[in-house]
Design an enzyme around this catalytic site. Structure first.
Site, mmCIF file in Angstrom:
data_model
loop_
_atom_site.group_PDB
_atom_site.id
_atom_site.type_symbol
_atom_site.label_atom_id
_atom_site.label_comp_id
_atom_site.label_asym_id
_atom_site.label_seq_id
_atom_site.Cartn_x
_atom_site.Cartn_y
_atom_site.Cartn_z
ATOM 1 N N ASP A 125 -22.052 8.073 -19.878
ATOM 2 C CA ASP A 125 -22.633 6.938 -20.589
ATOM 3 C C ASP A 125 -23.981 7.315 -21.192
ATOM 4 O O ASP A 125 -24.608 6.511 -21.883
ATOM 5 C CB ASP A 125 -22.730 5.692 -19.704
ATOM 6 N N SER A 126 -24.389 8.570 -20.978
ATOM 7 C CA SER A 126 -25.544 9.138 -21.679
ATOM 8 C C SER A 126 -25.306 9.132 -23.176
ATOM 9 O O SER A 126 -26.251 9.326 -23.955
ATOM 10 C CB SER A 126 -25.810 10.566 -21.202
ATOM 11 N N ASP A 182 -17.373 8.166 -17.421
ATOM 12 C CA ASP A 182 -18.285 7.237 -16.761
ATOM 13 C C ASP A 182 -17.812 5.800 -16.892
ATOM 14 O O ASP A 182 -17.365 5.376 -17.974
ATOM 15 C CB ASP A 182 -19.680 7.331 -17.393
ATOM 16 N N LYS A 240 -16.180 8.132 -13.036
ATOM 17 C CA LYS A 240 -17.410 8.265 -12.254
ATOM 18 C C LYS A 240 -18.142 6.935 -12.244
ATOM 19 O O LYS A 240 -18.212 6.260 -13.280
ATOM 20 C CB LYS A 240 -18.341 9.348 -12.828
ATOM 21 N N GLU A 251 -21.753 4.866 -10.368
ATOM 22 C CA GLU A 251 -23.039 5.075 -9.707
ATOM 23 C C GLU A 251 -23.178 4.175 -8.487
ATOM 24 O O GLU A 251 -22.667 3.045 -8.469
ATOM 25 C CB GLU A 251 -24.188 4.775 -10.688
ATOM 26 N N GLU A 260 -28.477 13.441 -8.793
ATOM 27 C CA GLU A 260 -29.387 13.528 -9.938
ATOM 28 C C GLU A 260 -30.831 13.302 -9.518
ATOM 29 O O GLU A 260 -31.156 12.306 -8.861
ATOM 30 C CB GLU A 260 -29.001 12.517 -11.019
#
Length: 275
Positions: A44-45, A83, A113, A115, A182
């Protein structure tokens, strides 16, 4: 040979380091895949480096599906992880499974993925029960950037370090096949890597992780808004591209492009009949 969650696990067992990079389109995914990189994250970067947002919060499911599908078409051997964007899994277990399914079915991913630690373990279990592999993500989790008060190193004090370690064990227990760490101190990442049986993928977490990941625009010098300390620039492609763009602009203005070798011909007789 196609990389899978099984090959990632085997690499940890054999102490063979895992390489990952981000990608958001077919052409870049194909280049990364052909270079032998083990895994590609459709991160999602893309909110930052592709769409120009200040953070990842505005990224939608439709964004992730669109870019995921493009990457999957270019990656033949790399494991493609997509993501789950902000609020696609936090709202409920049902939403988490439904949206993870969309990333696999419509986005053509090999895994998803998400978070978080203990607060998303139920989502992880449910997604895995639906037959979808899950990569977890701890430490600096960009979707929680507002709660953190900015991009800050996580786990430096005893309480936070303990929480990250406990969360790592919990997401492993929930069934995650791998764990991104991270922006955590190297010694903490080393301890976590030793404690869990699943591969750890570091980004700003030091050399003791089982693998590493970078945003490709960062490592190629193509994104200049902000460069984290943990980034190593392997080439300055951004500068090369700018030079090429300037030369292109200059040659157009000077009449040097296009030349004869860049054009198509037609018989003069055909043109004469058009007058």
């Amino acid at each position: 040979m196609k990389n899978t969650v099984t090959t990632f696990k085997k690499q940890k067992e054999e102490n063979s380091k895992i390489s990952m990079l981000t990608a958001y389109d077919y052409s870049m995914a194909k280049l990364i895949d052909q270079a032998g990189i083990n895994g590609i994250l459709v991160g999602d970067s893309l909110g930052n480096v592709i769409l120009g947002y200040e953070d990842t919060i505005p990224v939608t499911m439709e964004d992730m599906i669109h870019h995921g599908r493009a990457v999957a078409r270019g990656a033949k051997d790399a494991l493609v992880v997509i993501d789950m964007p902000f609020m696609s899994y936090q709202t409920s277990v049902y939403d988490a499974v439904k949206n993870a399914g969309r990333l696999m079915k419509e986005g053509l991913g090999d895994a998803v993925k998400l978070e978080g630690g203990r607060e998303v373990c139920e989502q992880i279990k449910a997604i895995i029960s639906a037959g979808i592999p899950v990569m977890a993500h701890l430490g600096l989790t960009p979707q929680s950037i507002n709660a953190f008060g900015g991009f800050k190193i996580q786990g430096r004090d005893e309480q936070r370090a303990k929480q990250i370690l406990e969360d790592a064990l919990l997401v492993e227990e929930a069934g995650a096949f791998a764990l991104v760490l991270e922006c955590v101190p190297e010694k903490l990442a080393k301890l976590i890597t030793q404690k869990v049986s699943i591969p750890t993928i570091g980004i700003g977490a030091g050399k003791y992780c089982d693998g590493q990941i970078l945003v490709y625009q960062d490592m190629l010098g193509m994104f200049s808004d902000f460069t984290p300390k943990f980034v190593k620039k392997y080439a300055n492609i951004g500068e090369i591209m700018q030079d090429a763009f300037r030369t292109y602009h200059k040659e157009i203005n000077e009449g040097k492009f296009p030349m004869e070798e860049n054009t198509y011909k037609i018989d003069d007789e055909v043109i004469e009949k058009l007058y």
